[in-house]
Design a protein around this motif. Sequence first.
Motif, PDB file in Angstrom:
ATOM      1  N   VAL A   1       0.831  -1.195   0.000  1.00 50.17           N
ATOM      2  CA  VAL A   1       0.000   0.000   0.000  1.00 50.17           C
ATOM      3  C   VAL A   1       0.869   1.249   0.000  1.00 50.17           C
ATOM      4  CG1 VAL A   1      -1.725   1.305   1.304  1.00 50.17           C
ATOM      5  CG2 VAL A   1      -1.896  -1.183   1.147  1.00 50.17           C
ATOM      6  N   ALA A   2       1.888   1.272   0.864  1.00 46.37           N
ATOM      7  CA  ALA A   2       2.750   2.449   0.946  1.00 46.37           C
ATOM      8  C   ALA A   2       4.085   2.080   1.549  1.00 46.37           C
ATOM      9  CB  ALA A   2       2.087   3.517   1.791  1.00 46.37           C
ATOM     10  N   ARG A   3       5.093   2.855   1.190  1.00 47.58           N
ATOM     11  CA  ARG A   3       6.412   2.765   1.814  1.00 47.58           C
ATOM     12  C   ARG A   3       6.822   4.193   2.111  1.00 47.58           C
ATOM     13  NH1 ARG A   3      11.990   2.626   1.089  1.00 47.58           N
ATOM     14  NH2 ARG A   3      12.989   0.959   2.283  1.00 47.58           N
ATOM     15  N   VAL A   4       6.929   4.513   3.394  1.00 48.56           N
ATOM     16  CA  VAL A   4       7.183   5.879   3.828  1.00 48.56           C
ATOM     17  C   VAL A   4       8.553   5.942   4.496  1.00 48.56           C
ATOM     18  CG1 VAL A   4       6.327   7.760   5.282  1.00 48.56           C
ATOM     19  CG2 VAL A   4       4.708   6.175   4.218  1.00 48.56           C
ATOM     20  N   PRO A   5       9.435   6.825   4.018  1.00 47.33           N
ATOM     21  CA  PRO A   5      10.739   6.973   4.673  1.00 47.33           C
ATOM     22  C   PRO A   5      10.569   7.468   6.108  1.00 47.33           C
ATOM     23  CG  PRO A   5      10.676   8.165   2.581  1.00 47.33           C
ATOM     24  CD  PRO A   5       9.280   7.703   2.874  1.00 47.33           C
ATOM     25  N   VAL A   6      11.444   7.015   6.994  1.00 44.45           N
ATOM     26  CA  VAL A   6      11.422   7.455   8.387  1.00 44.45           C
ATOM     27  C   VAL A   6      12.452   8.561   8.561  1.00 44.45           C
ATOM     28  CG1 VAL A   6      11.831   6.772  10.781  1.00 44.45           C
ATOM     29  CG2 VAL A   6      10.695   5.196   9.219  1.00 44.45           C
ATOM     30  N   GLU A   7      12.008   9.686   9.077  1.00 49.27           N
ATOM     31  CA  GLU A   7      12.923  10.786   9.354  1.00 49.27           C
ATOM     32  C   GLU A   7      13.754  10.427  10.580  1.00 49.27           C
ATOM     33  OE1 GLU A   7      10.491  14.252   9.787  1.00 49.27           O
ATOM     34  OE2 GLU A   7       9.470  13.878   7.899  1.00 49.27           O
ATOM     35  N   THR A   8      15.019  10.811  10.587  1.00 46.65           N
ATOM     36  CA  THR A   8      15.929  10.394  11.654  1.00 46.65           C
ATOM     37  C   THR A   8      15.506  10.886  13.029  1.00 46.65           C
ATOM     38  OG1 THR A   8      17.358  12.288  11.170  1.00 46.65           O
ATOM     39  CG2 THR A   8      17.938  10.182  10.160  1.00 46.65           C
ATOM     40  N   GLU A   9      14.854  12.007  13.133  1.00 46.87           N
ATOM     41  CA  GLU A   9      14.461  12.539  14.442  1.00 46.87           C
ATOM     42  C   GLU A   9      13.070  12.068  14.886  1.00 46.87           C
ATOM     43  OE1 GLU A   9      13.191  15.254  11.241  1.00 46.87           O
ATOM     44  OE2 GLU A   9      15.169  14.533  11.767  1.00 46.87           O
ATOM     45  N   THR A  10      12.423  11.236  14.091  1.00 44.80           N
ATOM     46  CA  THR A  10      11.084  10.746  14.408  1.00 44.80           C
ATOM     47  C   THR A  10      11.167   9.353  15.024  1.00 44.80           C
ATOM     48  OG1 THR A  10      10.175  11.989  12.550  1.00 44.80           O
ATOM     49  CG2 THR A  10       8.824  10.209  13.422  1.00 44.80           C
ATOM     50  N   SER A  11      10.425   9.141  16.111  1.00 47.16           N
ATOM     51  CA  SER A  11      10.412   7.818  16.736  1.00 47.16           C
ATOM     52  C   SER A  11       9.688   6.828  15.825  1.00 47.16           C
ATOM     53  CB  SER A  11       9.718   7.872  18.096  1.00 47.16           C
ATOM     54  OG  SER A  11       8.325   8.060  17.940  1.00 47.16           O
ATOM     55  N   ALA A  12       9.961   5.559  16.037  1.00 52.14           N
ATOM     56  CA  ALA A  12       9.332   4.509  15.234  1.00 52.14           C
ATOM     57  C   ALA A  12       7.816   4.515  15.411  1.00 52.14           C
ATOM     58  CB  ALA A  12       9.914   3.139  15.596  1.00 52.14           C
TER      59      ALA A  12
END
Length: 99
Positions: free
Chosen positions: A20-31
Amino acid sequence: MTSSDAERRHTPAGNVESRVARVPVETETSATVAVVRAVAEAEDASPGDLPLLSDVIDPEAFDDLFDDDRVGRSGVSLSFDYCGYVVTVTDDAVTLDAR
């Protein structure tokens, strides 16, 4: 959600894959925040409208797996069911697959 927000792929046999989607994780954002944001976007909903993620996983332990300060954490991947998706989290992305 627009077509640029989600990925839909077809196998050679014509079957639609469940991505459905693949969203990059920003380094300062928690999982946990990254997962809630990705699912909210896919559902076109507010994060507050989603069920509590803590009903599915332990948010503190989950975030600890992807903590930047942990030594030897590279290659970590975790999958679980949430809001009708199989959510897979890696160091750099949240991937949502329809169940």
